[in-house]
Design a protein around this motif. Structure first.
Motif, mmCIF file in Angstrom:
data_model
loop_
_atom_site.group_PDB
_atom_site.id
_atom_site.type_symbol
_atom_site.label_atom_id
_atom_site.label_comp_id
_atom_site.label_asym_id
_atom_site.label_seq_id
_atom_site.Cartn_x
_atom_site.Cartn_y
_atom_site.Cartn_z
ATOM 1 N N GLN A 181 0.846 -1.186 0.000
ATOM 2 C CA GLN A 181 0.000 0.000 0.000
ATOM 3 C C GLN A 181 0.886 1.242 0.000
ATOM 4 O OE1 GLN A 181 -2.753 0.154 3.221
ATOM 5 N NE2 GLN A 181 -3.553 2.158 2.675
ATOM 6 N N VAL A 182 0.598 2.131 -0.915
ATOM 7 C CA VAL A 182 1.384 3.360 -1.021
ATOM 8 C C VAL A 182 0.967 4.334 0.071
ATOM 9 C CG1 VAL A 182 1.845 5.374 -2.455
ATOM 10 C CG2 VAL A 182 1.704 3.098 -3.488
ATOM 11 N N GLN A 183 1.967 4.947 0.696
ATOM 12 C CA GLN A 183 1.675 5.937 1.718
ATOM 13 C C GLN A 183 2.755 7.002 1.723
ATOM 14 O OE1 GLN A 183 1.591 4.414 5.713
ATOM 15 N NE2 GLN A 183 0.381 6.113 6.486
ATOM 16 N N PHE A 184 2.312 8.241 1.842
ATOM 17 C CA PHE A 184 3.225 9.364 1.999
ATOM 18 C C PHE A 184 2.968 10.021 3.352
ATOM 19 C CE2 PHE A 184 4.856 9.280 -2.193
ATOM 20 C CZ PHE A 184 3.820 9.012 -3.059
ATOM 21 N N VAL A 185 4.037 10.323 4.080
ATOM 22 C CA VAL A 185 3.931 11.033 5.345
ATOM 23 C C VAL A 185 4.834 12.246 5.281
ATOM 24 C CG1 VAL A 185 4.227 10.930 7.827
ATOM 25 C CG2 VAL A 185 3.438 8.890 6.597
ATOM 26 N N GLU A 186 4.207 13.420 5.286
ATOM 27 C CA GLU A 186 4.938 14.678 5.226
ATOM 28 C C GLU A 186 5.069 15.257 6.636
ATOM 29 O OE1 GLU A 186 2.301 14.306 1.503
ATOM 30 O OE2 GLU A 186 1.985 14.157 3.661
ATOM 31 N N SER A 187 6.184 15.932 6.895
ATOM 32 C CA SER A 187 6.412 16.544 8.199
ATOM 33 C C SER A 187 7.342 17.735 8.051
ATOM 34 C CB SER A 187 7.003 15.522 9.168
ATOM 35 O OG SER A 187 8.262 15.069 8.709
ATOM 36 N N GLY A 188 7.432 18.523 9.119
ATOM 37 C CA GLY A 188 8.372 19.628 9.149
ATOM 38 C C GLY A 188 7.774 21.005 8.974
ATOM 39 N N GLY A 189 6.477 21.061 8.730
ATOM 40 C CA GLY A 189 5.839 22.360 8.567
ATOM 41 C C GLY A 189 5.725 23.111 9.880
ATOM 42 N N GLY A 190 5.228 24.345 9.797
ATOM 43 C CA GLY A 190 5.050 25.147 10.995
ATOM 44 C C GLY A 190 4.819 26.592 10.654
ATOM 45 N N LEU A 191 4.883 27.405 11.695
ATOM 46 C CA LEU A 191 4.721 28.850 11.551
ATOM 47 C C LEU A 191 6.105 29.493 11.556
ATOM 48 C CD1 LEU A 191 3.040 31.486 11.592
ATOM 49 C CD2 LEU A 191 3.038 31.299 14.100
ATOM 50 N N VAL A 192 6.367 30.311 10.565
ATOM 51 C CA VAL A 192 7.666 30.962 10.455
ATOM 52 C C VAL A 192 7.467 32.390 9.977
ATOM 53 C CG1 VAL A 192 8.010 30.138 8.086
ATOM 54 C CG2 VAL A 192 9.994 30.679 9.503
ATOM 55 N N GLN A 193 8.354 33.271 10.387
ATOM 56 C CA GLN A 193 8.281 34.664 9.950
ATOM 57 C C GLN A 193 8.811 34.816 8.530
ATOM 58 O OE1 GLN A 193 10.368 37.052 12.851
ATOM 59 N NE2 GLN A 193 8.608 37.082 14.229
ATOM 60 N N PRO A 194 8.364 35.836 7.831
ATOM 61 C CA PRO A 194 8.929 36.100 6.495
ATOM 62 C C PRO A 194 10.439 36.183 6.564
ATOM 63 C CG PRO A 194 6.999 37.454 6.860
ATOM 64 C CD PRO A 194 7.287 36.780 8.174
ATOM 65 N N GLY A 195 11.084 35.562 5.587
ATOM 66 C CA GLY A 195 12.532 35.504 5.555
ATOM 67 C C GLY A 195 13.116 34.294 6.258
ATOM 68 N N GLY A 196 12.292 33.563 6.964
ATOM 69 C CA GLY A 196 12.758 32.395 7.695
ATOM 70 C C GLY A 196 12.904 31.159 6.821
ATOM 71 N N SER A 197 13.257 30.045 7.475
ATOM 72 C CA SER A 197 13.501 28.790 6.760
ATOM 73 C C SER A 197 12.773 27.633 7.427
ATOM 74 C CB SER A 197 15.000 28.476 6.756
ATOM 75 O OG SER A 197 15.734 29.469 6.076
#
Length: 114
Positions: free
Chosen positions: A1-17
């Protein structure tokens, strides 16, 4: 079964990474071109970066020079390094094949705001 798990998002200020990660299950990963997509509220999902089986990359004009896509075939994983983030980068980010997409994962929310 194919599955994708994405992570690492969040709230960041303009210019951030931020650095997004994608873990994929299934034997297709090593032989597939892969991509990062995003969908902002009220807009269609768009492909922002792609990487071929041997690492050739392509970027949408809106992220060129700011985002870097990479992959690790030994881990069935893909990454998106996002620098100099702008409010217009706010979206839910997904990973999938670069063409002939499979079932979508949950995505990871990226919000760029001061």
């Amino acid at each position: 079964q194919v599955q994708f798990v994405e992570s690492g998002g969040g709230l960041v200020q303009p210019g951030g990474s931020l650095r997004l990660s994608c873990a994929a299950s299934g034997s297709f990963f090593r032989i597939s071109g892969m991509g990062w997509y995003r969908q902002a509220p009220g807009k269609e999902r768009e492909l922002v970066a792609s990487i071929g089986r041997i690492g050739i990359t392509s970027y949408a004009d809106s992220v060129k020079g700011r985002f870097t896509i990479s992959r690790d075939n030994t881990k069935n994983s893909m990454y998106l390094q996002m620098n100099s983030l702008k409010p217009e980068d706010t979206a839910v980010y997904y990973c999938n094949r670069a063409s002939a997409t499979l079932a979508w994962g949950q995505g990871t929310q990226v919000t760029v705001s001061s």
